[in-house]
Motif scaffolding. Structure first.
Motif, PDB file in Angstrom:
ATOM      1  N   GLY A 148      -6.098  -1.936   1.373  1.00 41.04           N
ATOM      2  CA  GLY A 148      -6.235  -3.185   0.652  1.00 41.04           C
ATOM      3  C   GLY A 148      -5.625  -4.344   1.416  1.00 41.04           C
ATOM      4  O   GLY A 148      -5.553  -4.343   2.652  1.00 41.04           O
ATOM      5  N   HIS A 165      -6.842  -5.658  -3.243  1.00 40.85           N
ATOM      6  CA  HIS A 165      -7.546  -4.769  -2.320  1.00 40.85           C
ATOM      7  C   HIS A 165      -8.740  -5.380  -1.620  1.00 40.85           C
ATOM      8  O   HIS A 165      -9.472  -4.682  -0.933  1.00 40.85           O
ATOM      9  CB  HIS A 165      -7.977  -3.487  -3.043  1.00 40.85           C
ATOM     10  N   TYR A 166      -8.961  -6.682  -1.759  1.00 41.91           N
ATOM     11  CA  TYR A 166     -10.068  -7.289  -1.011  1.00 41.91           C
ATOM     12  C   TYR A 166      -9.860  -8.799  -0.921  1.00 41.91           C
ATOM     13  O   TYR A 166      -9.068  -9.383  -1.644  1.00 41.91           O
ATOM     14  CB  TYR A 166     -11.415  -6.988  -1.666  1.00 41.91           C
ATOM     15  N   ASN A 178       0.816  -1.220   0.000  1.00 42.98           N
ATOM     16  CA  ASN A 178       0.000   0.000   0.000  1.00 42.98           C
ATOM     17  C   ASN A 178       0.842   1.260   0.000  1.00 42.98           C
ATOM     18  O   ASN A 178       2.038   1.253   0.267  1.00 42.98           O
ATOM     19  CB  ASN A 178      -0.930   0.018   1.212  1.00 42.98           C
ATOM     20  N   THR A 204     -12.411  -5.852   3.176  1.00 38.03           N
ATOM     21  CA  THR A 204     -11.603  -4.844   2.500  1.00 38.03           C
ATOM     22  C   THR A 204     -11.141  -3.801   3.505  1.00 38.03           C
ATOM     23  O   THR A 204     -11.696  -3.691   4.606  1.00 38.03           O
ATOM     24  CB  THR A 204     -12.375  -4.180   1.342  1.00 38.03           C
ATOM     25  N   PRO A 207      -4.516   1.112  -1.585  1.00 39.00           N
ATOM     26  CA  PRO A 207      -3.837  -0.108  -2.036  1.00 39.00           C
ATOM     27  C   PRO A 207      -2.936   0.162  -3.234  1.00 39.00           C
ATOM     28  O   PRO A 207      -3.225   1.021  -4.063  1.00 39.00           O
ATOM     29  CB  PRO A 207      -5.004  -1.028  -2.426  1.00 39.00           C
TER      30      PRO A 207
END
Length: 517
Positions: free
Chosen positions: A280, A104-105, A91, A276, A100
């Motif tokens: 991220g 990111h999730y 990040n 999230t 991010p």
């Protein structure tokens, strides 16, 4: 995805508004990485001994460290070329928000993925079960409403499936496709294995399954008579978003896996949400830090390896002290992508591996950007070359936020990733700005008037692409250990570049190394 490396500030004065617009370019340290071609390094002047050496500080390498530590093994060392750990789960940060620089999730795991679930418990994301046996999850680490929206036919709609003004025939095609995906989601072979599983290693190897991995997704869709423009757009977008390449390039197996691999069977309450964070998946990478404390060396580029009768000698260049170190280990885990391994081992390991280049652009905007519109976490533009943008402050519960920070994603879906990578590296600040704004102006014609800063992040080898024969062919061959001393773990050995696969590759291989003792 990689903070603080290759930073080239550039100031552009916008005469229209009389304001300064800051443009920056960041990226992975590909200049140091390209030294692997020449291998013009000094002779070693320092020697280090360890039982297990892990090369590569992405999620696979971090997962291996976690496994060793949790299984009574503390004699290990991690080397990483970059100046931080996390790989694609890294990040950046400005005075308004973290953001991010890559993944990111994380979707909710399948209930069968017990290692991931245990990791989420360690991270205090999963906080136990309620009286009905349903997981209790930290809702502040999940998407809030509005989760996603699509700019379609000149207006924003909820959800990414095109809805407004589609024909009856198209709606029927969507219904037929999702019904088929639901069938694939639950389909198992005679041995009880899912056709489409996470990790992909657990998937069925029946002939009918393997045949799906040999053909292009678009060809399978055509054979099944899926022809509507809106459906094909959604499927192409989905594949580009997860795999980098669209339906013209990925295998039918990979295309179906996007919709059928995740079972939505762990939580009844949260099955449509994802985990999230503003930064991220760097948040997840940080959770591994207790396993790497005083056990990692950063800014270290491994460039040579020699297998002896009783050990392995590895040469690594310390880019800070500008000297070479020799590390002697009983076993070495290369948690590095195949395009790196082929330079270290002087072979053709990456010959059939296709790595897609990506561009990420983090944009800081005046607070009144969007007017009365509510930014969703994920904002996608129909027909766009890009993949839309995420709103990095989506989970901010403060009433006053200040400037807005969004991150735009774009993969380069093409049959020539090498050419696309070269072109991306050659683009300058103004060219990148035009590329991004041309895309975003389809939904936000006046966006340029609100921009304070744009940071472009180039990733030349962002992710492996699951082209035909990649998952059950090329990746399977590349993961084989050498002489019981050299082992390999990386998401490209799964053929799919997602957190779950990288995590799995790390602990799987670390466990295998211990079994060779």
């Amino acid at each position: 995805m990689f903070l603080g490396s290759l930073m080239i500030p550039f100031l552009h004065y916008c005469s229209k508004k009389g304001k300064s617009l800051l443009l920056k370019i960041t990226g992975t340290d590909h200049i140091l990485g390209h030294k692997l071609w020449a291998k013009d390094f000094p002779e070693p002047t320092e020697e280090i001994r360890t039982k297990y050496l892990i090369v590569g500080g992405g999620i696979s390498g971090l997962s291996a460290c976690r496994f060793f530590s949790q299984n009574q093994e503390n004699n290990y060392l991690l080397l990483e070329m970059e100046n931080h750990l996390g790989g694609n789960s890294s990040n950046g940060q400005n005075k308004f928000s973290k953001f991010p620089l890559g993944a990111h999730y994380l979707p909710l795991p399948n209930k069968e993925n017990t290692e991931i679930i245990e990791f989420l418990k360690e991270c205090k994301i999963y906080q136990g079960d309620d009286e009905n046996g349903d997981p209790i999850l930290d809702e502040y680490q999940m998407t809030f409403p509005q989760q996603e929206r699509l700019f379609f036919k000149n207006s924003w709609q909820n959800d990414l499936v095109p809805q407004n003004g589609i024909s009856t025939e198209t709606k029927a095609e969507f219904d037929r496709f999702f019904k088929m995906m639901d069938h694939f989601q639950h389909k198992k072979d005679a041995e009880g294995k899912y056709w489409f599983a996470i990790p992909v290693h657990d998937s069925s190897r029946e002939d009918e399954v393997l045949q799906l991995e040999k053909i292009i997704f678009r060809d399978w869709l055509k054979h099944e008579n899926f022809i509507s423009e809106e459906l094909l757009w959604l499927l192409d977008y989905s594949c580009r978003d997860d795999y980098g390449l669209g339906i013209d390039y990925v295998s039918a197996w990979a295309g179906i896996h996007y919709f059928a691999g995740r079972k939505n069977n762990w939580s009844k309450k949260y099955k449509d949400q994802v985990f999230t964070w503003p930064e991220g998946n760097a948040r997840l990478a940080k959770h591994f830090s207790k396993y790497t404390k005083e056990k990692s060396l950063q800014n270290h580029l491994v460039f040579d390896v020699k297998i002896n009768d009783n050990d392995v000698e590895v040469l690594s260049f310390d880019n800070i002290q500008k000297k070479t170190k020799k590390i002697i280990a009983e076993k070495v885990l290369f948690a590095t992508p195949q395009f790196v391994n082929e330079r270290i081992f002087n072979n053709k390991r990456a010959e059939h591996f296709h790595y897609v280049p990506w561009l990420l652009t983090t944009i800081t905007l005046q607070n009144d950007f969007g007017g009365d519109e509510e930014l969703a976490w994920d904002n996608v533009i129909y027909g766009s070359e890009g993949l839309g943008y995420i709103y990095d402050q989506h989970q901010n519960v403060n009433q006053i936020i200040g400037e807005k920070v969004i991150t735009y994603y774009r993969s380069f879906s093409t049959n020539d990733c090498k050419k696309a990578r070269k072109k991306l590296y050659g683009l300058k600040e103004e060219q990148l700005k035009s590329l991004v704004l041309e895309d975003l102006k389809k939904a936000h014609p006046m966006i340029e008037d609100f921009i304070l800063e744009m940071q472009f992040h180039k990733i030349g080898h962002a992710m492996i692409a699951p082209v035909p024969n990649q998952i059950f062919g090329n990746s399977e061959k590349a993961k084989q250990p050498i002489d019981g001393k050299i082992f390999f773990a990386h998401s490209d050995l799964s053929g799919i570049s997602i957190f779950e696969e990288a995590f799995y590759q790390g602990w799987r291989t670390a466990k295998e190394m211990q079994q060779f003792d």
